[in-house]
Design a protein around this motif. Structure first.
Motif, short mmCIF file in Angstrom:
data_model
loop_
_atom_site.label_atom_id
_atom_site.label_comp_id
_atom_site.label_asym_id
_atom_site.label_seq_id
_atom_site.Cartn_x
_atom_site.Cartn_y
_atom_site.Cartn_z
N GLY A 103 0.70 -1.22 0.03
CA GLY A 103 -0.10 0.01 -0.01
C GLY A 103 0.88 1.23 -0.04
N GLY A 104 1.94 1.20 0.74
CA GLY A 104 2.93 2.43 0.95
C GLY A 104 3.38 3.15 -0.29
N LEU A 105 3.33 2.17 -1.45
CA LEU A 105 4.02 2.53 -2.77
C LEU A 105 3.09 3.74 -3.31
CD1 LEU A 105 4.65 -1.06 -4.37
CD2 LEU A 105 6.45 0.36 -3.39
N VAL A 106 1.94 3.86 -3.03
CA VAL A 106 0.93 4.53 -3.63
C VAL A 106 0.45 5.71 -2.64
CG1 VAL A 106 -1.25 4.84 -4.96
CG2 VAL A 106 0.33 2.81 -5.23
N GLU A 163 -2.72 2.04 1.70
CA GLU A 163 -2.05 2.58 2.99
C GLU A 163 -2.46 2.27 4.31
OE1 GLU A 163 0.47 6.27 2.27
OE2 GLU A 163 -1.27 6.66 1.19
N GLU A 164 -3.92 2.16 4.41
CA GLU A 164 -4.63 2.33 5.72
C GLU A 164 -5.00 0.93 5.94
OE1 GLU A 164 -8.74 3.92 4.21
OE2 GLU A 164 -7.61 5.20 5.69
N GLU A 165 -4.75 -0.41 5.36
CA GLU A 165 -5.10 -1.47 5.33
C GLU A 165 -5.16 -2.21 6.62
OE1 GLU A 165 -1.84 -4.50 3.47
OE2 GLU A 165 -3.35 -3.83 2.18
N ASN A 166 -4.03 -1.86 7.57
CA ASN A 166 -3.66 -2.88 8.50
C ASN A 166 -5.08 -2.90 9.70
OD1 ASN A 166 -1.27 -3.52 7.86
ND2 ASN A 166 -0.03 -2.85 9.72
N PRO A 167 -5.79 -1.95 9.95
CA PRO A 167 -6.85 -2.15 10.74
C PRO A 167 -7.89 -3.11 10.17
CG PRO A 167 -6.37 0.35 10.81
CD PRO A 167 -5.43 -0.49 9.46
N ASN A 168 -8.03 -2.83 8.68
CA ASN A 168 -9.00 -3.78 8.06
C ASN A 168 -8.65 -5.17 7.68
OD1 ASN A 168 -10.10 -1.00 8.20
ND2 ASN A 168 -9.27 -0.70 6.23
N SER A 172 -13.10 7.14 5.46
CA SER A 172 -11.35 6.85 5.24
C SER A 172 -11.27 7.15 3.72
CB SER A 172 -10.96 5.60 5.64
OG SER A 172 -11.53 4.52 4.99
N PRO A 173 -10.09 7.39 3.29
CA PRO A 173 -9.95 7.24 2.07
C PRO A 173 -10.05 6.04 1.32
CG PRO A 173 -7.83 8.31 3.09
CD PRO A 173 -8.91 7.76 4.15
N THR A 174 -10.18 4.99 1.90
CA THR A 174 -10.48 3.61 1.54
C THR A 174 -11.97 3.66 1.04
OG1 THR A 174 -8.74 2.52 2.72
CG2 THR A 174 -10.33 1.24 1.72
N ALA A 175 -12.83 4.07 1.86
CA ALA A 175 -14.37 4.13 1.84
C ALA A 175 -14.29 4.94 0.64
CB ALA A 175 -14.81 4.63 3.03
N ARG A 176 -13.69 6.06 0.23
CA ARG A 176 -14.11 6.92 -0.78
C ARG A 176 -13.73 6.28 -2.02
NH1 ARG A 176 -11.66 12.98 -1.80
NH2 ARG A 176 -13.16 13.56 -3.18
N LEU A 177 -12.37 5.30 -1.84
CA LEU A 177 -12.14 4.62 -3.23
C LEU A 177 -13.16 3.59 -3.60
CD1 LEU A 177 -8.47 3.81 -2.58
CD2 LEU A 177 -9.15 5.13 -4.30
N CYS A 178 -13.71 3.01 -2.69
CA CYS A 178 -14.80 2.05 -2.77
C CYS A 178 -16.20 2.84 -3.52
CB CYS A 178 -15.26 1.57 -1.42
SG CYS A 178 -13.96 0.34 -0.86
N SER A 179 -16.25 4.06 -3.28
CA SER A 179 -17.53 4.69 -4.04
C SER A 179 -17.28 4.88 -5.55
CB SER A 179 -17.54 6.00 -3.17
OG SER A 179 -16.67 7.10 -3.65
N PHE A 180 -16.25 4.79 -5.93
CA PHE A 180 -15.93 4.86 -7.46
C PHE A 180 -16.43 3.81 -8.11
CE2 PHE A 180 -12.26 7.83 -5.85
CZ PHE A 180 -13.12 8.92 -5.87
#
Length: 334
Positions: A239-242, A265-270, A282-290
């Motif tokens: 994840g940290g590559l991006v 990037e923020e995957e560890n809690p998930n 979170s940014p992850t939730a935003r990505l899922c909306s696309f």
């Protein structure tokens, strides 16, 4: 040899227990608890611990483990960025990993993500389930005849090169240490180029690089700006590559036409947690909306063959530590 297996899932236990019959001198206890500084004390009385990529094996964790007599940390994954390796070495602890448990599984998943995001297969599937047979908004790009850019051509990247070549694509490679055999012998890489040139020329970009200080956020606003409009972007590396916020800006601008992500990037809690009842901002939730983005939860490796290989290499390393013999080739971190 007593081994405590942290962060156990049902499939972990099944795959390891299937292999344990061949290792009668190793006793494994399983706990669902993940390895952190707060849980390291559970390893009292054990010779080794086994952990996964989402563990927290910081200096504090290692200090607790070493104080309890633990001398070996077995990472059941290829990456070891969860471990403070230098501190482990200073404590006289050994750290091992599983360097290549199924390159093909990860490469196949990367192509699956590319195809799904590009052709909006996930959206089409959900529509048909609701008796909506419209094709509006589902158009994608034909990969045949296009250019694939593979960043990192180790075993996983090389496996994806072979897949892309089978799709009839021109394949560019970018690597600090190019594997010229992929060009001269296998003919699955057409040429190696610099990273900037790959970003400019590729219609599909897939990341398979190691994460370190130099590669952290290698995909950022500047590098995304160099890419073709509508590029298909895939990350099954780390994840940290991006830079996630830069990726979101690239998607919103149309520079990135489709994205398939197995890591972020923020995957560890998930990772491997069921958080279905929570509201996640979170940014992850935003990505899922696309509609042109597909996310999976670090599952690229997840095949029966890979799980079996992970178990066997991990147990081979535990046995080597017990007997004072050589570890599995390329598996020793320190």
């Amino acid at each position: 040899m007593k081994l405590l297996f942290f962060g156990t899932k049902s499939y972990d236990r099944k795959s390891f227990e299937q292999e344990l019959k061949d290792y009668p001198s190793i006793k494994v206890d399983f706990t669902e608890t993940n390895l952190t500084p707060m849980t390291a004390a559970l390893a009292r009385g054990y010779d080794a611990v086994c952990a996964f990529v989402n563990a927290d094996i910081s200096a504090m964790t290692l200090e607790v483990l070493r104080g309890l007599g633990v001398g070996l940390v077995l990472m059941r994954c290829a990456g070891f960025d969860a471990v403070n390796v230098d501190f482990a070495k200073s404590l006289g602890m050994r750290v091992t990993r599983v360097p290549a448990y199924s390159p093909e599984a990860i490469a196949e998943h990367a192509m699956g993500l590319a195809l799904t995001a590009n052709r909006r297969i996930h959206k089409g599937y959900n529509r048909v389930r609701e008796n909506n047979f419209s094709l509006a908004g589902l158009v994608g790009e034909t990969l045949h005849g296009k250019t694939a850019g593979i960043v990192g051509t180790g075993r996983i990247g090389a496996a994806l090169c072979r897949i892309c070549k089978g799709f009839g694509m021109t394949v560019l490679g970018a690597d600090l240490y190019p594997n010229q055999a992929l060009v001269d012998v296998e003919h699955v890489v057409d040429e190696y180029v610099e990273y900037d040139e790959l970003y400019r020329r590729a219609d599909l970009i897939s990341l398979h690089a190691f994460l370190n200080e130099d590669s952290y956020h290698m995909i950022n606003d500047e590098t995304i700006a160099q890419m073709k409009d509508g590029v298909i972007f895939v990350n099954t590396g780390r994840g940290g590559l991006v830079d996630t916020e830069a990726l979101i800006r690239g998607i919103l601008s149309g520079k990135i036409g489709a994205a398939g992500l197995d890591v972020y990037e923020e995957e560890n809690p998930n990772v491997y947690q069921d958080r279905a009842g929570e509201v996640i901002d979170s940014p992850t939730a935003r990505l899922c909306s696309f509609p042109n983005v597909v996310l999976t939860s670090h599952q690229a490796f997840f095949t029966h063959e890979a799980l079996s290989q992970i178990a066997r290499v991990t147990l081979d390393n535990a046995l080597a530590f017990e007997n004072g013999t050589d570890f599995v080739e390329r598996s020793v971190v320190c």
